[in-house]
Scaffold this motif. Structure first.
Motif: not given
Length: 157
Positions: A11-16
């Protein structure tokens, strides 16, 4: 769908994920080398140093936990640098590194990249084998902010 795709999600980087991106990379870099100023800048702010500049960061997730990552950093020549690629130590040899690299190749194509470029170290044999198997070719030495980088490669589209 292969068994690898059912066990991992990329997945694309999420803030978490930012902290996991930093920790995964600090773990492998510190094991073999010293963290350098460029590492600290990129790992401390992937949103500002990579994504906001036109790049991408991909995270491999297994059972809800980040277990690998890779970044595509936009270059001024129309290419993207593959950087900060790592897989949790317990999953090395599982094919996850290959899946992450394939995601980079696909994303580069989607983004209209002219090439993928990377810098690595000659002591990282498994990584070099993966890069060559995925179509990367050696380049002459280049200027780099990394003391550890002594191998330079690219994959053209």
């Amino acid at each position: 769908m292969t068994s690898l795709e059912t066990r991992y999600q990329i997945v694309d980087l999420a803030p978490a994920h930012a902290e996991a991106f930093r920790m995964l990379n600090e773990a492998w870099i510190s094991k073999y080398f010293a963290l350098e100023p460029k590492d600290q800048a990129v790992l401390g702010d992937p949103q500002g140093e990579i994504i906001n500049k036109g790049g991408r960061v991909f995270m491999a997730i297994q059972d809800g936990e980040p277990v690998g990552c890779v970044a595509l950093m936009k270059m001024t020549d129309g290419g993207f640098e593959v950087a900060k690629m790592t897989v949790s130590e317990t999953l090395r040899g599982s094919g996850l590194g290959r899946a992450l690299m394939q995601r980079c190749i696909d994303a580069g194509k989607e983004l209209g990249a002219t090439r993928l470029y990377l810098e690595t170290n000659s002591g990282l044999g498994p990584a070099l084998g993966l890069y060559r198997a995925m179509g990367f070719r050696d380049l002459p030495p280049a200027d780099t902010p990394y003391i550890r980088a002594d191998v330079f490669m690219e994959r053209r589209y």
